[in-house]
Design an enzyme around this catalytic site. Structure first.
Site, PDB file in Angstrom:
ATOM      1  N   ASP A 127       5.088  -4.491   6.258  1.00 35.38           N
ATOM      2  CA  ASP A 127       3.724  -4.697   6.802  1.00 35.38           C
ATOM      3  C   ASP A 127       2.488  -4.837   5.796  1.00 35.38           C
ATOM      4  OD1 ASP A 127       5.178  -4.735   9.044  1.00 35.38           O
ATOM      5  OD2 ASP A 127       4.345  -2.676   9.849  1.00 35.38           O
ATOM      6  N   ARG A 146      -7.816 -11.713   2.562  1.00 34.70           N
ATOM      7  CA  ARG A 146      -8.329 -12.778   2.269  1.00 34.70           C
ATOM      8  C   ARG A 146      -8.111 -13.989   2.958  1.00 34.70           C
ATOM      9  NH1 ARG A 146     -10.835 -12.361  -2.946  1.00 34.70           N
ATOM     10  NH2 ARG A 146     -11.731 -10.452  -2.946  1.00 34.70           N
ATOM     11  N   ARG A 173      -2.508  -7.784  13.051  1.00 35.15           N
ATOM     12  CA  ARG A 173      -3.430  -7.254  11.876  1.00 35.15           C
ATOM     13  C   ARG A 173      -2.802  -7.783  10.680  1.00 35.15           C
ATOM     14  NH1 ARG A 173      -3.932  -0.800  13.195  1.00 35.15           N
ATOM     15  NH2 ARG A 173      -4.355  -1.726  15.015  1.00 35.15           N
ATOM     16  N   THR A 180      -2.708   3.254  12.203  1.00 32.42           N
ATOM     17  CA  THR A 180      -1.110   3.060  12.029  1.00 32.42           C
ATOM     18  C   THR A 180      -0.587   3.673  13.525  1.00 32.42           C
ATOM     19  OG1 THR A 180       0.720   3.738  10.894  1.00 32.42           O
ATOM     20  CG2 THR A 180      -0.780   5.245  10.762  1.00 32.42           C
ATOM     21  N   HIS A 230       7.961   7.238   8.847  1.00 33.98           N
ATOM     22  CA  HIS A 230       6.559   7.461   8.791  1.00 33.98           C
ATOM     23  C   HIS A 230       5.904   8.342   7.922  1.00 33.98           C
ATOM     24  CE1 HIS A 230       2.388   6.730  10.123  1.00 33.98           C
ATOM     25  NE2 HIS A 230       3.006   5.683  10.732  1.00 33.98           N
ATOM     26  N   GLY A 231       5.081   7.657   6.859  1.00 32.36           N
ATOM     27  CA  GLY A 231       4.332   8.591   5.849  1.00 32.36           C
ATOM     28  C   GLY A 231       5.416   9.125   4.863  1.00 32.36           C
ATOM     29  N   HIS A 283       4.344   2.216   3.698  1.00 31.67           N
ATOM     30  CA  HIS A 283       3.273   2.053   2.882  1.00 31.67           C
ATOM     31  C   HIS A 283       3.219   2.921   1.505  1.00 31.67           C
ATOM     32  CE1 HIS A 283      -0.994   4.056   2.370  1.00 31.67           C
ATOM     33  NE2 HIS A 283      -1.370   2.822   2.945  1.00 31.67           N
TER      34      HIS A 283
HETATM   35  N1  PXP Z   1       8.976   3.446  10.994  1.00 33.42           N
HETATM   36  C1  PXP Z   1       8.101   3.328  12.248  1.00 33.42           C
HETATM   37  C2  PXP Z   1       8.853   3.162  13.807  1.00 33.42           C
HETATM   38  C3  PXP Z   1       6.745   2.838  11.899  1.00 33.42           C
HETATM   39  O1  PXP Z   1       6.126   2.469  12.759  1.00 33.42           O
HETATM   40  C4  PXP Z   1       6.430   2.886  10.519  1.00 33.42           C
HETATM   41  C5  PXP Z   1       4.915   2.383  10.112  1.00 33.42           C
HETATM   42  O2  PXP Z   1       4.904   1.126  10.642  1.00 33.42           O
HETATM   43  C6  PXP Z   1       7.242   3.199   9.490  1.00 33.42           C
HETATM   44  C7  PXP Z   1       8.275   3.736   9.920  1.00 33.42           C
HETATM   45  C8  PXP Z   1       6.829   3.310   8.065  1.00 33.42           C
HETATM   46  O3  PXP Z   1       6.056   4.180   7.978  1.00 33.42           O
HETATM   47  P1  PXP Z   1       5.181   4.185   6.569  1.00 33.42           P
HETATM   48  O4  PXP Z   1       4.585   2.758   6.441  1.00 33.42           O
HETATM   49  O5  PXP Z   1       4.169   5.038   6.702  1.00 33.42           O
HETATM   50  O6  PXP Z   1       6.040   4.467   5.258  1.00 33.42           O
END
Ligand code: PXP
Length: 268
Positions: free
Chosen positions: A25, A34, A65, A116, A210-211, A233
């Site tokens: 993403d 940009r 986004r 997020t 996530h994270g 991320h």
């Molecule tokens: N899993 C899900 C369901 C998510 O929504 C996200 C973030 O878009 C991620 C994993 C990955 O999280 P991160 O980008 O913080 O590693």
């Protein structure tokens, strides 16, 4: 610590596979800053594939986004590894999923104002809204997962909905690490471990994400019931310094080390 009883069927004695799904993403976030075509998230996905990603995850948000509709079409066309399409539980996203037929769809909560995906889906109180979505995705041959908090009522809701997979939200666990609150970190780790085992016992395939970072990935990778981690991320941020192939390779190495050690401990 996991033991034999917690291992998925027929896997005693071998290291259960742990897949890495790379979320692209934020390549699109930088591109969209940009408005031009560079950097291209599909190019990042192909590079991630070369670097050993087992799958690519992309979240088409309602406000577009980062990832755009055209990115999803190109990913479907160009990828040879599975695409995990993250989507809100809306008719618009359902139509896109049914048209694109990704390998998997992960249903996530979505709020316009959030930075997020904050918190998991409340599957327990959204049964009637989610049931037809899960059914239609499944009927189309798409593997459905629900992005939920590590909570038994949410696992029960996933079972009731017939979702074969859940992804446990690791946000609070990672946040505790970032805040340096080691008691909370251990509490969150233990909660993820327990709910992974409970989820596996209920017949669910358990993923997490996530994270996650180099610092936080290993305790999660050591949970032998977890089959897939989705990470974005941090990998993209780190890629700015060392390149995408290196950042992915290091994450994979850390995952593998933790997995093998946990697997050895489990058979002792
Ligand atoms: N899993 C899900 C369901 C998510 O929504 C996200 C973030 O878009 C991620 C994993 C990955 O999280 P991160 O980008 O913080 O590693």
């Amino acid at each position: 610590m996991p033991n034999q009883a917690n291992l998925p069927n027929n896997e005693s004695g071998s290291t259960p596979e742990l897949r890495l799904g790379v979320n692209i993403d934020h390549v699109a976030t930088v591109r969209n800053a940009r408005g031009g075509p560079h950097p291209d998230p599909v190019r990042a996905a192909l590079l991630a594939e070369k670097a050993g990603a087992d799958g690519i995850t992309a979240h088409l948000r309602e406000d577009r986004r980062h990832i755009a509709d055209r990115d999803i079409e190109r990913l479907r066309r160009d990828l040879t590894i599975p695409l995990n399409f993250e989507m809100a539980a809306t008719d618009e996203m359902l139509d896109i999923a049914l048209a694109q037929k990704p390998h998997a769809a992960c249903i996530v909560p979505e709020k316009r104002e959030e930075r997020t995906t904050e918190g998991g889906l409340d599957a327990a109180s959204s049964h009637n809204r989610l049931a037809p979505l899960v059914r239609q995705l499944r009927d189309a041959g798409i593997r459905v997962s629900l992005f939920i908090e590590a909570d038994e009522s949410q696992l029960d809701a996933a079972v009731l909905l017939g979702a074969p997979v859940v992804e446990l939200h690791t946000g609070s666990y990672c946040e505790a690490w970032l805040c340096g609150d080691m008691d909370a970190f251990e509490r969150e780790r233990a909660r993820l471990q327990t709910m992974t085992d409970v989820g596996v016992a209920k017949g669910l395939e358990v993923h997490a994400g996530h994270g996650l970072t180099y610092d936080t990935v290993q305790p999660v990778a050591a949970m032998l019931g977890i089959r897939e981690l989705n990470i974005g991320h941090f990998l993209m941020g780190e890629a700015m310094f060392v390149g995408l192939e290196q950042s992915i390779a290091k994450m994979r190495r850390l995952m593998q080390q933790a997995r093998q050690s946990a697997s050895h401990r489990a058979v002792l």
